[in-house]
Motif scaffolding. Structure first.
Motif, PDB file in Angstrom:
ATOM      1  N   LEU A 140       0.838  -1.171  -0.038  1.00 38.12           N
ATOM      2  CA  LEU A 140      -0.064   0.016   0.075  1.00 38.12           C
ATOM      3  C   LEU A 140       0.826   1.298   0.026  1.00 38.12           C
ATOM      4  O   LEU A 140       0.755   2.301  -0.786  1.00 38.12           O
ATOM      5  CB  LEU A 140      -0.824  -0.021   1.300  1.00 38.12           C
ATOM      6  CG  LEU A 140      -2.092   1.419   1.411  1.00 38.12           C
ATOM      7  CD1 LEU A 140      -2.828   1.148   0.090  1.00 38.12           C
ATOM      8  CD2 LEU A 140      -2.715   1.094   2.700  1.00 38.12           C
ATOM      9  N   ALA A 141       2.058   1.151   0.869  1.00 34.34           N
ATOM     10  CA  ALA A 141       2.946   2.558   0.848  1.00 34.34           C
ATOM     11  C   ALA A 141       3.446   2.385  -0.563  1.00 34.34           C
ATOM     12  O   ALA A 141       3.601   3.810  -1.033  1.00 34.34           O
ATOM     13  CB  ALA A 141       3.823   2.212   1.850  1.00 34.34           C
ATOM     14  N   LEU A 142       3.926   1.582  -1.216  1.00 34.67           N
ATOM     15  CA  LEU A 142       4.440   1.853  -2.603  1.00 34.67           C
ATOM     16  C   LEU A 142       3.337   2.366  -3.661  1.00 34.67           C
ATOM     17  O   LEU A 142       3.673   3.383  -4.459  1.00 34.67           O
ATOM     18  CB  LEU A 142       5.251   0.394  -3.036  1.00 34.67           C
ATOM     19  CG  LEU A 142       6.504   0.114  -2.187  1.00 34.67           C
ATOM     20  CD1 LEU A 142       6.894  -1.217  -2.561  1.00 34.67           C
ATOM     21  CD2 LEU A 142       7.453   1.349  -2.502  1.00 34.67           C
ATOM     22  N   LEU A 143       2.222   1.570  -3.539  1.00 34.77           N
ATOM     23  CA  LEU A 143       1.130   1.865  -4.513  1.00 34.77           C
ATOM     24  C   LEU A 143       0.712   3.653  -4.230  1.00 34.77           C
ATOM     25  O   LEU A 143       0.788   4.219  -5.181  1.00 34.77           O
ATOM     26  CB  LEU A 143      -0.127   1.183  -3.987  1.00 34.77           C
ATOM     27  CG  LEU A 143      -1.333   1.521  -4.846  1.00 34.77           C
ATOM     28  CD1 LEU A 143      -2.094   0.225  -5.065  1.00 34.77           C
ATOM     29  CD2 LEU A 143      -2.182   2.402  -4.359  1.00 34.77           C
ATOM     30  N   LEU A 144       0.771   4.063  -3.020  1.00 36.73           N
ATOM     31  CA  LEU A 144       0.404   5.453  -2.677  1.00 36.73           C
ATOM     32  C   LEU A 144       1.758   6.389  -3.276  1.00 36.73           C
ATOM     33  O   LEU A 144       1.403   7.126  -3.817  1.00 36.73           O
ATOM     34  CB  LEU A 144       0.166   5.775  -1.290  1.00 36.73           C
ATOM     35  CG  LEU A 144      -1.348   5.052  -1.005  1.00 36.73           C
ATOM     36  CD1 LEU A 144      -1.281   5.025   0.625  1.00 36.73           C
ATOM     37  CD2 LEU A 144      -2.275   5.578  -1.668  1.00 36.73           C
ATOM     38  N   VAL A 145       2.806   6.014  -2.801  1.00 37.04           N
ATOM     39  CA  VAL A 145       3.927   6.672  -3.339  1.00 37.04           C
ATOM     40  C   VAL A 145       4.109   6.888  -4.658  1.00 37.04           C
ATOM     41  O   VAL A 145       4.280   7.927  -5.263  1.00 37.04           O
ATOM     42  CB  VAL A 145       5.272   6.403  -2.460  1.00 37.04           C
ATOM     43  CG1 VAL A 145       6.475   6.773  -3.395  1.00 37.04           C
ATOM     44  CG2 VAL A 145       5.312   6.443  -1.107  1.00 37.04           C
ATOM     45  N   TYR A 146       4.134   5.913  -5.515  1.00 31.18           N
ATOM     46  CA  TYR A 146       4.190   5.814  -7.068  1.00 31.18           C
ATOM     47  C   TYR A 146       2.752   6.410  -7.464  1.00 31.18           C
ATOM     48  O   TYR A 146       2.696   6.708  -8.755  1.00 31.18           O
ATOM     49  CB  TYR A 146       4.490   4.466  -7.419  1.00 31.18           C
ATOM     50  CG  TYR A 146       5.682   4.219  -7.339  1.00 31.18           C
ATOM     51  CD1 TYR A 146       6.890   5.156  -7.792  1.00 31.18           C
ATOM     52  CD2 TYR A 146       6.383   3.221  -6.390  1.00 31.18           C
ATOM     53  CE1 TYR A 146       8.171   4.584  -7.415  1.00 31.18           C
ATOM     54  CE2 TYR A 146       7.670   2.892  -6.366  1.00 31.18           C
ATOM     55  CZ  TYR A 146       8.684   3.583  -6.688  1.00 31.18           C
ATOM     56  OH  TYR A 146       9.958   3.498  -6.745  1.00 31.18           O
ATOM     57  N   ARG A 147       1.679   6.675  -6.954  1.00 29.04           N
ATOM     58  CA  ARG A 147       0.598   7.189  -7.275  1.00 29.04           C
ATOM     59  C   ARG A 147       0.590   8.666  -7.239  1.00 29.04           C
ATOM     60  O   ARG A 147       0.389   9.422  -8.271  1.00 29.04           O
ATOM     61  CB  ARG A 147      -0.626   6.671  -6.417  1.00 29.04           C
ATOM     62  CG  ARG A 147      -2.177   7.730  -6.804  1.00 29.04           C
ATOM     63  CD  ARG A 147      -2.409   7.863  -8.407  1.00 29.04           C
ATOM     64  NE  ARG A 147      -3.644   8.516  -8.443  1.00 29.04           N
ATOM     65  CZ  ARG A 147      -3.548  10.018  -8.575  1.00 29.04           C
ATOM     66  NH1 ARG A 147      -2.305  10.591  -8.644  1.00 29.04           N
ATOM     67  NH2 ARG A 147      -4.572  10.719  -8.683  1.00 29.04           N
ATOM     68  N   TYR A 148       1.144   9.155  -6.120  1.00 30.35           N
ATOM     69  CA  TYR A 148       1.324  10.549  -5.868  1.00 30.35           C
ATOM     70  C   TYR A 148       2.695  11.458  -6.125  1.00 30.35           C
ATOM     71  O   TYR A 148       2.970  12.567  -6.005  1.00 30.35           O
ATOM     72  CB  TYR A 148       0.858  10.779  -4.392  1.00 30.35           C
ATOM     73  CG  TYR A 148      -0.782  10.765  -4.473  1.00 30.35           C
ATOM     74  CD1 TYR A 148      -1.761  11.458  -5.120  1.00 30.35           C
ATOM     75  CD2 TYR A 148      -1.187   9.593  -3.633  1.00 30.35           C
ATOM     76  CE1 TYR A 148      -2.926  11.223  -4.977  1.00 30.35           C
ATOM     77  CE2 TYR A 148      -2.514   9.261  -3.737  1.00 30.35           C
ATOM     78  CZ  TYR A 148      -3.417  10.409  -4.237  1.00 30.35           C
ATOM     79  OH  TYR A 148      -4.702   9.701  -4.256  1.00 30.35           O
ATOM     80  N   VAL A 149       3.684  10.563  -6.098  1.00 27.95           N
ATOM     81  CA  VAL A 149       4.934  11.001  -6.051  1.00 27.95           C
ATOM     82  C   VAL A 149       5.883  10.574  -7.568  1.00 27.95           C
ATOM     83  O   VAL A 149       6.202   9.319  -7.414  1.00 27.95           O
ATOM     84  CB  VAL A 149       6.066  10.837  -4.883  1.00 27.95           C
ATOM     85  CG1 VAL A 149       7.282  11.509  -4.766  1.00 27.95           C
ATOM     86  CG2 VAL A 149       5.109  11.355  -3.685  1.00 27.95           C
TER      87      VAL A 149
END
Length: 149
Positions: free
Chosen positions: A90-99
């Motif tokens: 989940l952390a990687l999904l959110l990071v690569y979605r927003y950053v």
């Protein structure tokens, strides 16, 4: 010498709740594994030293293993592994979605600033797993005769 007080053994309701949590955690991880395995070949062309497709296959394998462990092994270490796989995914999904992180060593740039249906499904599955695994970790029973000194 202080005596240690252990929580009462859960009754039928406690065992049922933990069983449901195990099934939910495993189901969330199974969805995570399926989506990543299903999408992996689409991302094989995104390569630095390792392809994004390979990273998706690794995530799929870890999620599948965690799903099996949380169902079959029923130990805190299995619950913690399930929690870590879901939290990391989940952390990687959110990071690569927003950053737009860019390339990081052997890892390709995986920035994708959209919420696809697969990404939404995976995020929900990982959150369900996190909640269920957290419940398992926070409500685990201490076995009689195993006291810390």
């Amino acid at each position: 010498m202080a005596s240690e007080i252990s929580p009462p053994a859960p009754g039928r309701a406690g065992r049922t709740a933990r069983g449901i949590a195990r099934v939910l955690a495993a189901a969330g991880l199974a969805v995570d594994a399926y989506v990543h395995a299903h999408l992996a070949d689409r991302y094989d062309a995104i390569v630095q030293a390792v392809s994004q497709g390979t990273l998706f296959r690794v995530e799929a394998g870890l999620a599948a293993l965690a799903a099996l462990l949380v169902l079959a092994w029923r130990r805190p270490v299995a619950d913690a592994f399930a929690w870590l796989v879901a939290a990391g995914g989940l952390a990687l999904l959110l990071v690569y979605r927003y950053v737009d992180v860019g390339e990081l060593g052997p890892v390709p740039n995986m920035y994708e600033p959209v919420w696809s249906t697969d990404k939404k499904i995976t995020a929900v599955a990982q959150v369900v797993t996190l909640v269920a695994a957290s419940f398992l970790l926070l409500t685990r029973r201490h076995r009689p005769g195993r006291h810390r000194r």
